[in-house]
Design an enzyme around this catalytic site. Structure first.
Site, short mmCIF file in Angstrom:
data_model
loop_
_atom_site.label_atom_id
_atom_site.label_comp_id
_atom_site.label_asym_id
_atom_site.label_seq_id
_atom_site.Cartn_x
_atom_site.Cartn_y
_atom_site.Cartn_z
N PHE A 156 0.86 -1.18 0.00
CA PHE A 156 0.00 0.00 0.00
C PHE A 156 0.90 1.24 0.00
O PHE A 156 1.84 1.32 0.78
CB PHE A 156 -0.86 -0.05 1.27
CG PHE A 156 -2.02 0.89 1.27
CD1 PHE A 156 -3.18 0.57 0.58
CD2 PHE A 156 -1.98 2.08 1.97
CE1 PHE A 156 -4.28 1.42 0.58
CE2 PHE A 156 -3.07 2.94 1.99
CZ PHE A 156 -4.23 2.61 1.29
N ASP A 192 1.44 -5.32 8.33
CA ASP A 192 0.28 -4.45 8.24
C ASP A 192 -0.92 -5.36 7.97
O ASP A 192 -1.05 -5.93 6.87
CB ASP A 192 0.47 -3.44 7.10
CG ASP A 192 -0.70 -2.47 6.99
OD1 ASP A 192 -1.82 -2.84 7.39
OD2 ASP A 192 -0.49 -1.35 6.48
N TYR A 209 -11.42 0.46 10.51
CA TYR A 209 -12.58 0.92 9.73
C TYR A 209 -12.89 0.04 8.53
O TYR A 209 -13.84 0.30 7.82
CB TYR A 209 -12.43 2.38 9.31
CG TYR A 209 -11.15 2.76 8.59
CD1 TYR A 209 -10.97 2.45 7.25
CD2 TYR A 209 -10.16 3.48 9.25
CE1 TYR A 209 -9.82 2.81 6.59
CE2 TYR A 209 -9.00 3.86 8.59
CZ TYR A 209 -8.83 3.52 7.25
OH TYR A 209 -7.68 3.88 6.61
N LYS A 210 -12.07 -0.97 8.28
CA LYS A 210 -12.33 -1.85 7.14
C LYS A 210 -13.22 -3.00 7.60
O LYS A 210 -14.37 -2.79 7.95
CB LYS A 210 -11.00 -2.29 6.53
CG LYS A 210 -10.28 -1.08 5.92
CD LYS A 210 -8.91 -1.37 5.38
CE LYS A 210 -8.36 -0.13 4.71
NZ LYS A 210 -6.93 -0.20 4.44
N ARG A 269 -12.48 -4.33 -6.92
CA ARG A 269 -12.44 -5.21 -5.75
C ARG A 269 -13.86 -5.48 -5.27
O ARG A 269 -14.64 -4.54 -5.09
CB ARG A 269 -11.62 -4.59 -4.62
CG ARG A 269 -10.16 -4.38 -4.98
CD ARG A 269 -9.33 -3.98 -3.77
NE ARG A 269 -9.81 -2.77 -3.12
CZ ARG A 269 -9.21 -2.19 -2.10
NH1 ARG A 269 -8.12 -2.74 -1.58
NH2 ARG A 269 -9.69 -1.09 -1.56
C1 PLP Z 1 -6.25 1.06 4.50
C2 PLP Z 1 -4.79 0.91 4.64
C3 PLP Z 1 -4.03 1.93 5.19
C4 PLP Z 1 -4.68 3.24 5.60
O1 PLP Z 1 -3.88 3.97 6.40
P1 PLP Z 1 -4.46 5.18 7.30
O2 PLP Z 1 -3.27 5.61 8.00
O3 PLP Z 1 -5.55 4.62 8.15
O4 PLP Z 1 -5.01 6.20 6.36
C5 PLP Z 1 -2.65 1.74 5.31
N1 PLP Z 1 -2.08 0.58 4.90
C6 PLP Z 1 -2.81 -0.43 4.36
C7 PLP Z 1 -2.15 -1.69 3.93
C8 PLP Z 1 -4.17 -0.28 4.20
O5 PLP Z 1 -4.88 -1.26 3.67
#
Ligand code: PLP
Length: 430
Positions: free
Chosen positions: A132, A213, A238-239, A390
């Site tokens: 990401f 992560d 939040y996911k 997705r």
């Molecule tokens: C959703 C997601 C994030 C989001 O990061 P925030 O700091 O909450 O904005 C970071 N890394 C991964 C792998 C994600 O899926």
């Protein structure tokens, strides 16, 4: 293979729904009529439980004011630790190893600032090219803080097929120049689930600390972070965890690192009994709580209490079982109804269930426009460049019938060339 048991048609979808032992959880969520929500991997839906927990926190504030930190039935002073403990089972951690704090990228920073200790020729950070972007930006900035050039010191394991990363290649890149490894549990685009147990063992054989992560696996896939001896992990709430937009995140630090000085300290990481003694020198909490920095944002943390109740009732193993059944069913429908001409969709997600997270990556050269047409027809997916739609069937609130309908709508979009009405420019938030 499970998929052999499926047949096309709405009747089987209905039957699968009727036989689903978890179908009653759907009623606890706010689902919109005539909408099929398949984006729970980006933003999980609100539930009545979450709403109730948020309103309870607001009520505590109204009634108690400052006393809310200690005097109410749900004291805010220990909220982060309490919800961390409630969540521990979802990731296979001890209660003291998880704390609800910060946000994903901020937690990455605090943990990397703790575990990245370059020394001698061990100066590099190992990650993967499909990571990401926020994680990569954060790692680059951490390297710069230490005076290193990210072009040289951030090693990215490449993908052979543009979708997945081979564990063998990650392990081959664990050289004696690597000081830290940071990988996703599930790749955000393809949905590949990495073998975290194997990667952790391989890293430790080479004396390299490793963190994950888990944003795309927490709440969808069981973990054994404690038993694997993973050094650290962090994830979004939040996911799949449905904690609300921008909900406070979580982090895990393995028990054997308790007592270690956090790389970025703040007063909420202080030993709780003496935090308000306001002493000038830092004394860290003897738990993962030490990695907190600031006052918890209570109103953005509290909803998680309601959401976690649903997870406790459902159990992560049952959630995983249903999630795999749903992605299996979806893959079956795609394979049988969407891969041949004129549809020509491809599946970017590993077909082996053991290598799959909670979503299915549907690939098509017209993915942007097809995604927009889907939304117009009431199906909410998301789009990831260059060509991925997705689709995340979430065990707690999606149904098999919704998956059947989605695939039929995709056929309609191609049959009637409905996507041609839309621009191929992705939206600001996709
Ligand atoms: C959703 C997601 C994030 C989001 O990061 P925030 O700091 O909450 O904005 C970071 N890394 C991964 C792998 C994600 O899926």
């Amino acid at each position: 293979m499970l998929r052999k048991a499926f047949v096309p048609g709405p009747e089987q979808a209905q039957l699968l729904d009727n036989q689903d032992p978890m179908r009653h959880f759907r009623d606890r969520f706010y689902l919109q009529p005539d909408r099929i929500y398949l984006d729970g991997n980006s933003l999980g839906l609100a539930s009545r439980d979450t709403e109730e927990a948020l309103l309870a926190a607001l009520d505590d504030w109204k009634r108690h004011g400052i006393e809310g930190w200690t005097a109410n039935e749900r004291p805010w002073f220990t909220l982060a630790e309490e919800l961390g403990a409630l969540q521990a089972e979802l990731v296979g951690a001890l209660p003291a190893e998880v704390v609800v704090t910060g946000t994903t990228t901020v937690n990455l920073h605090t943990l990397v600032a703790t575990f990245y200790r370059p020394e001698g020729k061990r100066t590099k950070i190992l990650a993967d090219a499909l990571n990401f972007p926020s994680d990569l930006y954060a790692l680059q900035s951490q390297l710069r803080l230490h005076g290193f050039d990210p072009d040289e010191h951030l090693i990215l394991v490449q993908s052979q097929d543009g979708r997945t990363i081979a564990e063998d290649e990650i392990i081959a890149a664990m050289t004696d120049e690597v000081a830290l490894i940071l990988l996703p549990s599930v790749l955000y685009r393809s949905g590949q689930l990495l073998d975290m147990a194997r990667l952790t063992a391989a890293a430790h054989e080479r004396q390299i600390p490793i963190g994950f992560d888990c944003s795309h696996s927490a709440g969808a896939v069981p973990h054994q972070l404690h038993d694997w001896k993973t050094d650290f992990a962090f994830w979004c709430n939040y996911k799949y965890l449905n904690g609300g937009p921008g909900a406070v995140g979580s982090l895990f630090v393995h028990q054997r690192h308790f007592g270690r000085l956090p790389g970025l300290a703040g007063w909420f990481g202080y030993r709780k009994e003496r935090q308000f003694a306001m002493l000038p020198t830092f004394e860290q909490a003897p738990t993962a709580g030490a990695w907190q920095i600031s006052t918890p944002p209570v109103l953005a943390t509290a909803p998680l209490r309601g959401s976690l109740r649903l997870f406790q009732e459902a159990g992560i193993d049952r959630i995983r079982e249903k999630s795999l059944r749903m992605t299996d069913y979806l893959i079956y429908l795609i394979e049988t109804r969407l891969t041949e001409a004129p549809y020509c969709f491809q599946i970017g997600t590993p077909l082996d269930p053991a290598r799959r997270g909670g979503h299915v990556a549907l690939e098509h050269p017209e993915a942007v426009r097809i995604g927009k047409a889907l939304k117009m027809l009431g199906v909410i997916p998301d789009f990831r460049p260059p060509n991925v739609i997705r689709l995340a069937p979430v065990a707690l609130y999606n149904s098999y019938t919704e998956l059947w309908r989605t695939v039929e709508i995709l056929r309609q979009i191609i049959d009637q060339r409905l996507f041609e009405q839309y621009s191929d420019q992705p939206g600001t938030v996709s």
